[in-house]
Structures are given as structure tokens and as C-alpha cells.
Design a protein around this motif. Structure first.
Motif, PDB file in Angstrom:
ATOM      1  N   LEU A 207       0.612  -1.360  -0.131  1.00 37.58           N
ATOM      2  CA  LEU A 207       0.168  -0.015  -0.143  1.00 37.58           C
ATOM      3  C   LEU A 207       1.002   1.193  -0.094  1.00 37.58           C
ATOM      4  O   LEU A 207       0.285   2.247   0.202  1.00 37.58           O
ATOM      5  CB  LEU A 207      -1.067  -0.098   1.148  1.00 37.58           C
ATOM      6  CG  LEU A 207      -1.871  -1.190   1.216  1.00 37.58           C
ATOM      7  CD1 LEU A 207      -2.624  -1.318   2.449  1.00 37.58           C
ATOM      8  CD2 LEU A 207      -3.100  -0.719   0.079  1.00 37.58           C
ATOM      9  N   LYS A 208       2.191   1.041  -0.331  1.00 39.44           N
ATOM     10  CA  LYS A 208       3.186   2.203  -0.296  1.00 39.44           C
ATOM     11  C   LYS A 208       3.014   2.820   0.866  1.00 39.44           C
ATOM     12  O   LYS A 208       3.511   3.958   1.063  1.00 39.44           O
ATOM     13  CB  LYS A 208       2.805   3.370  -1.410  1.00 39.44           C
ATOM     14  CG  LYS A 208       2.799   2.343  -2.720  1.00 39.44           C
ATOM     15  CD  LYS A 208       3.293   3.288  -3.935  1.00 39.44           C
ATOM     16  CE  LYS A 208       3.409   2.672  -5.287  1.00 39.44           C
ATOM     17  NZ  LYS A 208       3.203   1.155  -5.364  1.00 39.44           N
ATOM     18  N   HIS A 209       2.702   2.077   2.032  1.00 43.92           N
ATOM     19  CA  HIS A 209       2.911   2.810   3.319  1.00 43.92           C
ATOM     20  C   HIS A 209       4.374   3.208   3.803  1.00 43.92           C
ATOM     21  O   HIS A 209       5.100   2.284   3.473  1.00 43.92           O
ATOM     22  CB  HIS A 209       2.246   2.018   4.673  1.00 43.92           C
ATOM     23  CG  HIS A 209       0.749   1.983   4.170  1.00 43.92           C
ATOM     24  ND1 HIS A 209      -0.151   1.154   4.489  1.00 43.92           N
ATOM     25  CD2 HIS A 209      -0.301   3.117   3.881  1.00 43.92           C
ATOM     26  CE1 HIS A 209      -1.266   1.345   4.377  1.00 43.92           C
ATOM     27  NE2 HIS A 209      -1.356   2.664   3.960  1.00 43.92           N
ATOM     28  N   THR A 210       4.662   4.061   4.450  1.00 42.88           N
ATOM     29  CA  THR A 210       5.997   4.411   4.998  1.00 42.88           C
ATOM     30  C   THR A 210       6.112   3.759   6.296  1.00 42.88           C
ATOM     31  O   THR A 210       5.118   3.357   7.120  1.00 42.88           O
ATOM     32  CB  THR A 210       6.163   5.790   5.064  1.00 42.88           C
ATOM     33  OG1 THR A 210       5.204   6.465   6.170  1.00 42.88           O
ATOM     34  CG2 THR A 210       5.961   6.548   4.190  1.00 42.88           C
ATOM     35  N   GLY A 211       7.372   3.618   6.551  1.00 42.94           N
ATOM     36  CA  GLY A 211       7.772   2.894   8.171  1.00 42.94           C
ATOM     37  C   GLY A 211       9.304   2.798   7.888  1.00 42.94           C
ATOM     38  O   GLY A 211       9.872   3.050   7.031  1.00 42.94           O
ATOM     39  N   MET A 212       9.685   1.950   8.925  1.00 43.96           N
ATOM     40  CA  MET A 212      11.086   1.866   8.836  1.00 43.96           C
ATOM     41  C   MET A 212      11.380   0.293   9.254  1.00 43.96           C
ATOM     42  O   MET A 212      10.589  -0.365  10.159  1.00 43.96           O
ATOM     43  CB  MET A 212      11.899   2.629   9.953  1.00 43.96           C
ATOM     44  CG  MET A 212      13.336   2.075  10.294  1.00 43.96           C
ATOM     45  SD  MET A 212      14.327   3.434  10.855  1.00 43.96           S
ATOM     46  CE  MET A 212      15.627   2.172  11.380  1.00 43.96           C
ATOM     47  N   VAL A 213      12.302  -0.348   8.764  1.00 48.66           N
ATOM     48  CA  VAL A 213      12.785  -1.858   9.258  1.00 48.66           C
ATOM     49  C   VAL A 213      14.101  -1.709   9.506  1.00 48.66           C
ATOM     50  O   VAL A 213      14.952  -1.428   8.628  1.00 48.66           O
ATOM     51  CB  VAL A 213      12.449  -2.824   8.143  1.00 48.66           C
ATOM     52  CG1 VAL A 213      12.418  -4.207   8.596  1.00 48.66           C
ATOM     53  CG2 VAL A 213      10.979  -2.453   7.429  1.00 48.66           C
TER      54      VAL A 213
END
Ligand SMILES: Nc1ncnc2c1ncn2[C@@H]1O[C@H](COP(=O)(O)OP(=O)(O)O)[C@@H](O)[C@H]1O
Ligand SMILES: [Mg+2]
Lengths: 440, 257
Positions: A207-213
Motif C-alpha cells: 500500500l506504499k505505506h511508510t515505515g522503517m525496518v
């Protein structure tokens, strides 16, 4: 699906008591290291091309609480998930969402080889504790230490002696959710002597969500073991920092194909330690950055004993104002006679505003070795562009074809047909959006 | 079909074509001969629309359209095909992929029905056979590792696939052995038709033994210094170019063949 609950790791404070007390020793040791280690800055040599403080400003490094998705997003996800997995792949599928295992999405019946840390038996717990953070005792960085300090769960893949696993492990980590979140991934692979397995990792953000891994991978490839490892980083919206360490025994082979899309920040550290004679490592990678994205690849081949081989081929494609780094270090220790080490990094700049910093770094302390390295930065071949145009292909399309051709050498080497088709298809639809005004 | 009037063109700011006139009608075959450096490839590059080949004066119309106003890809879609003197290698793009994209681009523009994958493959194999290229070549990168002769045959193969209205061949015959030369000539003759025209740029009479031209032009120092029928080619073969030297006031140096 309806009760799908997404849990992100909460690492808000050391005072909080964490799951799996048997991991406390690992956490404590990492916390101890963190007291000394600092968040890298531009002054940190290894990180000098990235404005890390800026990039991380929106992505918090801690404190996430439980997230429950509303039914609307669950429906969306259901639909998208159908498309996000690699079609036709017969594999043990292990799906994580924001770093948390989701068994409803996974298909791993009759898979005796992998287990979540949280479900590990006493013996497996011992195995995990004995191996975690030991792959390279002399090298610990800030982010991997952060991962260990907050470690509550992870995935162990343990291939028994002389076992050839019947199908690949397909490990998917999806970043989903409107709120940017930080997740941790931890993978521990222990391939016992003489074993063979294929691992396919797939990071995506449907969903093209942002975040960090923040990912830490440790692979122990014991004597005569063979691991083929594909890493697909197809999540353009996700900031990702990955520390990947491989430790190889005698006569072992480790083959990696890495396909990476850049994002606001993507950092990949790969260290391979060749610790047993006649071990060989074969690393292929391609990366693509566009817009204002960054991607930073650091690889290090540690040749510690004689008669080992390492071969690295990386291809980078950088468009718009994106910024890429490739730093390939080859370290040949004094005992590592008869080493054969090759490194090639070719890059294509698709715009006058894109940048690439590529640097082979050789440290050779043995005299009887064969070591070659080369790095190039070029532009799209105007002759080829014109040739295509003269056959009726519009310039934008011609540019797209030539860009894809440039990384085809890497993509075409993906050994699994389904994986290769999936990647080819994803990359050609990605390149379909190339801007016509791209600088020459 | 193609009309070039008083064409002057610069390459990197240097004037190479110095007022050139040619008129090509459908069905005709024109041969352009001339010594090295006389501007033959410059002419073909100007026609195909290559960057840095800049027309500074004169006009080129093709099928009534102002050719110089068109992008290279649109010239191709209008029906111009240039068989390159030095075809470029494109590793990573297979011949098949390349041909398919090209054909699709042309057919879409020309409102022709698109071929199915099977039809396309059949056609491609057929054309390979015509130019004596093994079908394995279709899977290889465009011209990648091809010998000189194979590259030239591949150009003809593309020409046969794309069925252009105007075929420009820039020294396609150079460096070919007699068998390959016949293949090239056969390719041209197969395509000859009342509504298609050819411009054959060549050094030698050889090709013209197999493809009879309607007109022969001699290009020297950026101008057509003599035009005639096919007999002119034979004359050139016999006497070289130097006997024409007096006809061009610009050339101070003796011309080399
Ligand atoms: N790309 C170029 N840059 C500079 N000079 C060129 C270029 N192409 C052709 N020329 C010059 O233009 C003249 C004509 O060349 P060309 O058209 O290739 O001749 P021909 O094909 O008849 O042998 C020559 O003097 C050549 O050096
Ligand atoms: Mg020429």
C-alpha cells in the motif's frame, strides 16, 4: 483475516520487561554496546554520504504500540496481498507484517526447519543463544545492536546435517499501516554440515505505506553446506537498514542475489567471512534509485583462510536526484593465501542530478592472491538510444528498455523462474513510469 | 516520395553537406557512390535524425511531410529505415524483444493490427532464414558479439520485418564475402515494389551487379557532382573518382577511392 492484529515491536524503554527472558543475555550485551556506540553521523566514515539525522527524523527509532487495522484496510490488504506474493512459487511461505509473524498469511505446514524464537524448544533456544551476534565478534554497529537490545522474537531456520530442503523458504515482510512504524526483523540461518537450502526474502509495501525496518540477518553456512539466498527489497516507501552477516565453513557455497529499490533511505551492510578453506561466496546485486531516494550498499568480504573464492557483481541505476553508494571492501588476511577475489560494480546515471559514489577498498595482507576489482559510472549509450529510435521506438521507451537491459544481467541470474518473472515484471512496470524529461 | 533540396548540414559545427539535391520516387532504386569522407553517412544520419547532424539550409520532404521537423522515431514510423554502416551492440536486449517492440511501435502508429506472439515468432524465424541467420540469433543480445557480416545481415533482417517505405542502406555491402553480399542483394530484391524506394550507399559496383539501380549519383565533398543511369557505376568502377575532380571546384586534394 478478520482478527488480523498487527503488533509492532515495542522497544520504548529498557525498564519494560520483554518477552522471552532467555534472550535477556543477548539484549543486555547489546545494550552494553549501545552505551558506547552512537547513532552514525556524516562524520562517521561508513555513513558519510547520508544525511542520516535528517532521514530518520520522521521515522522514530522507538515506541510503537499495538495497532489494529480497521476492516476497510483489512479488505484492502486482502486484495493487495493476493498480488504481493510471488506467483506460482512452491515454497514454505513465512509472512511477517511490520516484523510480526502472521500465521494466517503463511503457508508452512510440514516445515520442520524453521521456528519463531518465541516457539523454540529448549534445545533450539540454546542453539539460538549460542549463535546470535557471534557471526562476527569483531564488528558490531549501532543499528544491529539496537536490534539485539530490543530483541523479543525472530525466525530461526535450521537445516539439519546433510539435508537438502525440498523447497525454498519464502520469507515476506510487509510494511502496512497509515502510521509510520518501526519494525525489527531478525533472521538466523544455521545450515548444518552438508545441507542445502534456498531462501527467498521479499520486503514489500503493497500500500506504499511508510515505515522503517531494522533487519539483522545472520547466516551460518557450515562445512559443505550450500545456501542460495535471494533478497528482494521492493519497498520503495520504507526506510530500511539491514545488517547481514554470513559465516562460511570449509567447502561451503553461499550465493546471494539482491534486488533493491532505493527509498528515502536504504542501507545494506553485507559481511561475508570465509572461515573454512575452499569456501566460495557469489554475490550479485542490482539497485535502483530515483526521485530523492538514497541507497547505500556496503559489502565486505573477509578472506580469513587460504583457498577461498569471492565474486561480487553489482549494478546500480540512479535517476533523477537520487543518491547511491557502493562500497565494496575485500579484506584478505595474512593467512589467506591462494585467495581469488573479484569485485565489479557498474553504474548508470540516468540524470545529471543523480549521484553515485562507488569505492572498492582492498586490504591485502597475503602475497599469493588473485584479486581484481573495477567500478564504472556511465550514462545511457546514445548510440544504442538512437538505434532504438531509428526503429520507431520512442525515446522514453528506448531509455526504459536500456535501463532494464543494464540490470538484466543480474535479474536474469535469479535461478527460480517464478522469482525472475516476478522481478522482471515488477521492474518493467516500475520503469514504465520513467519521466520523459529525463536528462541525457 | 523523398525530396531533398539544396541541403546543407553541419556535423559538430563543420559543414559537410554543401547543397545537395535528390528526388526519389516510389519504386526507384538510387545508388549513391563517392569517396571516403564525401558525406554519404552524414546524409544517411541527417535523414534518420541523429543528434549533432544539423541541417542548416534546404528542405527534406518525405511523403509530403517536413522530415526535419520529425523525431527519429517518427521518421521510422513514417517509413524510413536506415541500415547502419556500423550497427550498435545492445547487450541485455534480445533481438527478439527488440524486433517485437519496434514492430509494435510501427504498427501502432500505422494503424496496422498487432501480431500475436505466435505470428510474430513465425515471421521473425522466416526472415532469419531469408538472410541465412540461425534462429538462435533471435535470443541473443542485439548485435552482441555478431561478426561484421552477421551484423549487416541482421540489418537486412530488420528491414524485411519492418517493411519500410524508404530503405537507406549505408555501405551494407562493405566487408561482405560474396555469399553474404548475395544475401543482402536478395533481401533488397525481395522487398522491391512499386511503392517502395531504395537508396543504396556504396563504394563498389559489386552490389549493383545484383541490384540494378535506376539512378547513380556521385557524391563528392558534400555535393552530388554527377548523376546518371546504372552505366555510371561501371564507369566509376573503371576510372575511379578522380576524373570527376575537375567538376568540383571545392576539392583541392586528390580524391581517394
Ligand atoms: N560525428 C562526427 N564528428 C565529426 N566529424 C564527422 C562526424 N561524422 C562525420 N564527420 C566528418 O564528416 C565528413 C564526412 O563523413 P561521412 O559522412 O562519414 O563520409 P562517408 O560516409 O562518405 O565516408 C568526414 O570529414 C568526417 O570526418
Ligand atoms: Mg560512411
Amino acid at each position: 483475516m478478520n482478527n488480523l492484529k498487527l503488533v509492532t515491536n515495542d522497544f520504548s524503554g529498557a525498564q519494560r520487561s520483554r518477552k522471552n527472558p532467555w534472550l535477556q543475555g543477548i539484549r543486555d550485551a547489546a545494550s552494553e554496546r549501545l552505551r558506547v556506540l552512537q547513532l552514525p553521523t556524516r562524520k562517521t566514515e561508513d555513513w558519510k554520504y547520508l544525511k542520516l539525522e535528517k532521514l530518520l527524523a520522521n521515522d522514530q527509532l522507538d515506541a510503537q504500540s499495538m495497532q489494529e487495522l480497521d476492516s476497510k484496510s483489512v479488505e484492502d490488504i486482502d486484495e493487495l496481498l493476493a498480488q504481493s506474493f510471488i506467483d506460482g512459487l512452491d515454497a514454505y511461505r513465512l509472512v511477517f507484517v511490520n516484523g510480526v509473524f502472521v500465521s494466517q498469511l503463511s503457508q508452512h505446514d510440514s516445515n520442520p526447519y524453521s521456528v519463531l524464537f518465541s516457539a523454540a524448544s529448549k534445545a533450539q533456544q540454546q542453539l539460538i543463544v549460542d549463535h546470535l551476534d557471534t557471526s562476527h565478534n569483531y564488528y558490531h554497529d549501532y543499528f544491529s545492536s539496537l536490534n539485539s537490545a530490543q530483541l523479543e522474537d525472530g525466525l530461526l531456520i535450521n537445516i539439519p546435517k546433510d539435508c537438502a530442503v525440498d523447497k525454498p523458504f519464502y520469507i515476506v515482510n510487509l510494511t502496512i499501516g497509515e502510521q509510520p512504524k518501526t519494525s525489527m526483523m531478525r533472521l538466523l540461518v544455521i545450515a548444518e554440515t552438508g545441507s542445502t537450502a534456498t531462501i527467498i526474502e521479499h520486503e514489500d509495501a503493497p500500500l506504499k505505506h511508510t515505515g522503517m525496518v531494522n533487519t539483522v540477518i545472520e547466516c551460518f553456512v557450515n562445512d559443505h553446506a550450500h545456501i542460495t539466498h535471494s533478497r528482494l527489497q521492493l519497498d520503495e516507501s520504507v526506510t530500511s537498514i539491514c545488517s547481514h552477516r554470513v559465516r562460511q565453513g570449509a567447502h561451503s557455497t553461499y550465493q546471494q542475489h539482491q534486488i533493491s529499490l532505493a527509498s528515502k533511505l536504504k542501507r545494506n551492510d553485507l559481511t561475508v567471512a570465509l572461515r573454512g578453506e575452499y569456501a566460495s561466496a557469489d554475490i550479485r546485486g542490482s539497485f535502483y534509485g530515483r526521485h530523492q531516494q538514497s541507497i547505500d550498499n556496503h559489502t565486505c568480504m573477509e578472506h580469513i583462510v587460504p583457498n577461498c573464492t569471492s565474486n561480487e557483481v553489482f549494478r546500480g541505476l540512479v535517476d533523477n536526484e537520487a543518491n547511491a553508494v557502493f562500497n565494496g571492501r575485500i579484506h584478505i588476511h595474512p593467512d589467506a593465501q591462494k585467495t581469488l577475489a573479484e569485485l565489479s560494480n557498474k553504474n548508470l546515471l540516468l540524470s545529471d542530478f543523480a549521484t553515485i559514489n562507488t569505492k572498492p577498498e582492498l586490504e591485502i595482507y597475503a602475497d599469493d592472491v588473485r584479486c581484481s576489482h573495477g567500478a564504472t559510472v556511465g550514462q545511457i549509450d546514445n548510440e544504442a538510444l538512437f538505434y532504438l529510435q531509428s526503429r520507431g521506438v520512442p525515446k522514453v521507451e528506448a531509455k526504459r528498455i536500456l535501463s532494464l537491459a543494464f540490470i538484466a544481467e543480474i535479474v536474469n541470474q535469479l535461478t527460480d523462474d517464478n522469482v525472475r518473472d516476478f522481478v522482471s515484471q515488477r521492474s518493467s512496470s516500475l520503469f514504465a513510469t520513467l519521466q520523459p524529461e529525463g536528462a541525457q | 516520395m523523398l525530396n531533398i533540396t539544396n541541403l546543407k548540414a553541419n556535423v559538430d559545427g563543420k559543414e559537410i553537406l554543401k547543397g545537395l539535391n535528390i528526388d526519389v520516387k516510389p519504386g526507384e532504386v538510387h545508388a549513391i557512390m563517392g569517396p571516403n569522407g564525401s558525406g554519404k553517412s552524414t546524409l544517411s544520419n541527417v535523414l534518420a535524425g541523429r543528434d549533432k547532424y544539423e541541417a542548416t539550409a534546404g528542405t527534406i520532404t518525405f511523403g509530403g511531410k517536413d522530415l526535419l521537423a520529425l523525431e527519429p522515431e517518427d521518421r521510422a514510423r513514417e517509413g524510413i529505415f536506415l541500415a547502419f554502416q556500423y550497427p550498435v551492440e545492445i547487450p541485455g536486449v534480445s533481438n527478439l524483444e527488440f524486433l517485437k517492440t519496434s514492430l509494435e511501435c510501427l504498427h501502432a502508429y500505422q494503424n496496422k493490427p498487432l501480431l500475436s506472439a505466435v505470428e510474430f515468432l513465425k515471421l521473425a524465424r522466416e526472415k532469419c532464414k531469408l538472410v541465412d541467420l540461425h534462429t538462435d540469433f533471435l535470443k541473443r543480445g542485439v548485435n552482441e558479439g555478431f561478426s561484421g557480416g552477421e551484423k549487416k545481415r541482421n540489418e537486412i533482417m530488420q528491414m524485411l520485418m519492418l517493411e519500410p517505405k524508404l530503405c537507406l542502406l549505408d555501405e551494407t555491402d562493405s566487408g561482405l564475402d560474396i555469399d553474404a553480399l548475395k544475401v543482402v542483394a536478395d533481401g533488397i530484391n525481395t522487398l522491391r515494389s512499386p511503392d517502395r524506394a531504395f537508396i543504396l550507399i556504396t563504394h563498389y559496383q559489386r552490389l549493383l551487379d545484383y541490384v540494378q539501380p535506376d539512378f547513380v549519383h556521385v557524391l563528392s565533398d558534400g555535393q552530388i557532382v554527377k548523376s546518371g543511369g546504372s552505366e555510371l557505376a561501371l564507369e566509376l568502377e573503371e576510372k575511379g573518382y578522380s576524373w570527376l575532380e575537375s567538376g568540383t571546384e571545392q576539392s583541392a586534394n586528390p580524391l581517394k577511392v
